[in-house]
Design a protein around this motif. Structure first.
Motif, PDB file in Angstrom:
ATOM      1  N   ILE A 100       0.848  -1.201   0.000  1.00  0.00           N
ATOM      2  CA  ILE A 100       0.000   0.000   0.000  1.00  0.00           C
ATOM      3  C   ILE A 100       0.882   1.249   0.000  1.00  0.00           C
ATOM      4  CG2 ILE A 100      -1.610   1.360   1.404  1.00  0.00           C
ATOM      5  CD1 ILE A 100      -2.902  -1.360   2.203  1.00  0.00           C
ATOM      6  N   ALA A 101       1.916   1.234   0.830  1.00  0.00           N
ATOM      7  CA  ALA A 101       2.841   2.368   0.869  1.00  0.00           C
ATOM      8  C   ALA A 101       3.538   2.542  -0.482  1.00  0.00           C
ATOM      9  CB  ALA A 101       3.867   2.177   1.985  1.00  0.00           C
ATOM     10  N   ALA A 102       3.917   1.422  -1.099  1.00  0.00           N
ATOM     11  CA  ALA A 102       4.590   1.479  -2.403  1.00  0.00           C
ATOM     12  C   ALA A 102       3.665   2.056  -3.465  1.00  0.00           C
ATOM     13  CB  ALA A 102       5.074   0.091  -2.803  1.00  0.00           C
ATOM     14  N   VAL A 103       2.409   1.644  -3.462  1.00  0.00           N
ATOM     15  CA  VAL A 103       1.439   2.180  -4.423  1.00  0.00           C
ATOM     16  C   VAL A 103       1.315   3.693  -4.241  1.00  0.00           C
ATOM     17  CG1 VAL A 103      -1.018   2.234  -5.050  1.00  0.00           C
ATOM     18  CG2 VAL A 103       0.138   0.039  -4.764  1.00  0.00           C
ATOM     19  N   GLY A 104       1.224   4.136  -2.997  1.00  0.00           N
ATOM     20  CA  GLY A 104       1.121   5.575  -2.742  1.00  0.00           C
ATOM     21  C   GLY A 104       2.342   6.340  -3.202  1.00  0.00           C
ATOM     22  N   ASP A 105       3.522   5.808  -2.895  1.00  0.00           N
ATOM     23  CA  ASP A 105       4.770   6.477  -3.303  1.00  0.00           C
ATOM     24  C   ASP A 105       4.879   6.564  -4.824  1.00  0.00           C
ATOM     25  OD1 ASP A 105       5.471   6.714  -0.636  1.00  0.00           O
ATOM     26  OD2 ASP A 105       7.067   5.201  -0.702  1.00  0.00           O
ATOM     27  N   ILE A 106       4.544   5.467  -5.504  1.00  0.00           N
ATOM     28  CA  ILE A 106       4.667   5.431  -6.970  1.00  0.00           C
ATOM     29  C   ILE A 106       3.634   6.349  -7.613  1.00  0.00           C
ATOM     30  CG2 ILE A 106       4.418   3.942  -8.996  1.00  0.00           C
ATOM     31  CD1 ILE A 106       5.710   1.698  -7.272  1.00  0.00           C
ATOM     32  N   ALA A 107       2.405   6.307  -7.119  1.00  0.00           N
ATOM     33  CA  ALA A 107       1.361   7.180  -7.681  1.00  0.00           C
ATOM     34  C   ALA A 107       1.784   8.639  -7.564  1.00  0.00           C
ATOM     35  CB  ALA A 107       0.034   6.932  -6.969  1.00  0.00           C
ATOM     36  N   LYS A 108       2.308   8.995  -6.405  1.00  0.00           N
ATOM     37  CA  LYS A 108       2.752  10.377  -6.179  1.00  0.00           C
ATOM     38  C   LYS A 108       3.980  10.706  -7.031  1.00  0.00           C
ATOM     39  CE  LYS A 108       4.259  13.522  -2.543  1.00  0.00           C
ATOM     40  NZ  LYS A 108       4.629  13.636  -1.135  1.00  0.00           N
ATOM     41  N   GLY A 109       4.961   9.790  -7.015  1.00  0.00           N
ATOM     42  CA  GLY A 109       6.213  10.043  -7.731  1.00  0.00           C
ATOM     43  C   GLY A 109       6.046  10.157  -9.233  1.00  0.00           C
ATOM     44  N   PHE A 110       5.176   9.342  -9.807  1.00  0.00           N
ATOM     45  CA  PHE A 110       4.967   9.356 -11.251  1.00  0.00           C
ATOM     46  C   PHE A 110       3.778  10.232 -11.663  1.00  0.00           C
ATOM     47  CE2 PHE A 110       7.519   5.485 -10.988  1.00  0.00           C
ATOM     48  CZ  PHE A 110       8.312   5.581 -12.121  1.00  0.00           C
ATOM     49  N   GLY A 111       2.976  10.620 -10.672  1.00  0.00           N
ATOM     50  CA  GLY A 111       1.775  11.395 -10.995  1.00  0.00           C
ATOM     51  C   GLY A 111       0.782  10.570 -11.796  1.00  0.00           C
ATOM     52  N   THR A 119      -0.183  -1.670 -10.535  1.00  0.00           N
ATOM     53  CA  THR A 119       0.394  -2.532 -11.578  1.00  0.00           C
ATOM     54  C   THR A 119       1.921  -2.512 -11.496  1.00  0.00           C
ATOM     55  OG1 THR A 119      -1.501  -2.155 -13.020  1.00  0.00           O
ATOM     56  CG2 THR A 119       0.530  -2.914 -14.077  1.00  0.00           C
ATOM     57  N   LYS A 120       2.488  -1.344 -11.263  1.00  0.00           N
ATOM     58  CA  LYS A 120       3.946  -1.230 -11.138  1.00  0.00           C
ATOM     59  C   LYS A 120       4.444  -1.986  -9.899  1.00  0.00           C
ATOM     60  CE  LYS A 120       4.670   3.081 -13.667  1.00  0.00           C
ATOM     61  NZ  LYS A 120       5.558   2.552 -14.699  1.00  0.00           N
ATOM     62  N   VAL A 121       3.700  -1.927  -8.813  1.00  0.00           N
ATOM     63  CA  VAL A 121       4.098  -2.648  -7.602  1.00  0.00           C
ATOM     64  C   VAL A 121       4.065  -4.159  -7.856  1.00  0.00           C
ATOM     65  CG1 VAL A 121       3.469  -3.170  -5.203  1.00  0.00           C
ATOM     66  CG2 VAL A 121       3.465  -0.809  -6.014  1.00  0.00           C
ATOM     67  N   ARG A 122       3.057  -4.631  -8.570  1.00  0.00           N
ATOM     68  CA  ARG A 122       2.999  -6.069  -8.901  1.00  0.00           C
ATOM     69  C   ARG A 122       4.210  -6.470  -9.750  1.00  0.00           C
ATOM     70  NH1 ARG A 122      -2.454  -4.883  -9.032  1.00  0.00           N
ATOM     71  NH2 ARG A 122      -2.524  -4.571 -11.294  1.00  0.00           N
TER      72      ARG A 122
END
Length: 200
Positions: A100-111, A119-122
């Motif tokens: 969940i933390a990874a999804v949040g970080d990636i969503a924020k980082g990549f916008g 999908t990126k976390v998977r």
């Protein structure tokens, strides 16, 4: 060289400006430096140079390069995560909290939307643990070596040629001081020699 008063200050200025790049160049064998100059885009030459700069074997460097190419998108996703999230995901790739933390970080980082980040976390979780462990241990030194070599490659060829021709001994403070003294005092001595040749 003494006749040109700009040589010593120029060599010192270039040596100071390119201190880190010259330190990188000093780690290369003469044959690797020559090969890198002749064929800078040759992967085998790049691997040899990175091995010499990183103090890693060519096999290790090659493996890091191959894994970084294979998992480029996943590694970019990992880079968007906070260090704490990276550590939690590394310790437990399938843990709900870390994901969940990874999804949040990636969503924020990549916008990007949360679904795309998931999908990126998977994709990150699908990287074999052995490859992650290897990259975690060996990736940074090889990546740092590549960055150092890139910085060395950005030094203008004319500056490197000047330093190779004039800079070696001039980088020694004692030699530079002696030459600077001679540049300042030589005209006085030469004039005295002209005026009283028998004295000299």
């Amino acid at each position: 060289m003494i006749a040109n008063p700009t040589i010593v200050p120029k060599a010192q200025a270039l040596a100071s400006r390119y201190k880190n790049q010259l330190a990188t160049a000093a780690l290369l064998t003469p044959s690797t430096a020559a090969a890198l100059t002749a064929t800078p885009h040759d992967p085998a030459v790049q691997a040899q140079a990175a091995a010499e700069v990183s103090s890693r074997s060519i096999a290790t460097v090659t493996k890091v390069m191959n894994l970084r190419a294979r998992y480029k998108d996943q590694l970019d996703a990992i880079a968007a995560m906070s260090p704490a999230t990276q550590a939690a995901l590394f310790a437990n790739p399938h843990g709900q909290g870390a994901r969940i933390a990874a999804v949040g970080d990636i969503a924020k980082g990549f916008g990007i939307p949360v679904a795309d980040a998931a999908t990126k976390v998977r994709a990150v979780a699908a990287i074999p643990m052995a490859d992650l462990v290897f990259l975690r241990a060996e990736g940074k030194p090889v990546q740092d070596a590549a960055a150092q070599l890139t910085a060395l490659g950005a030094v203008p060829a004319t500056d490197l040629e000047f330093l190779a021709t004039c800079g070696g001994s001039l980088q020694d403070p004692k030699v530079a001081a002696a030459l600077t003294y001679m540049q300042a005092e030589a005209p006085v001595v030469q004039e005295a020699a002209k005026r009283a040749p028998a004295q000299w």
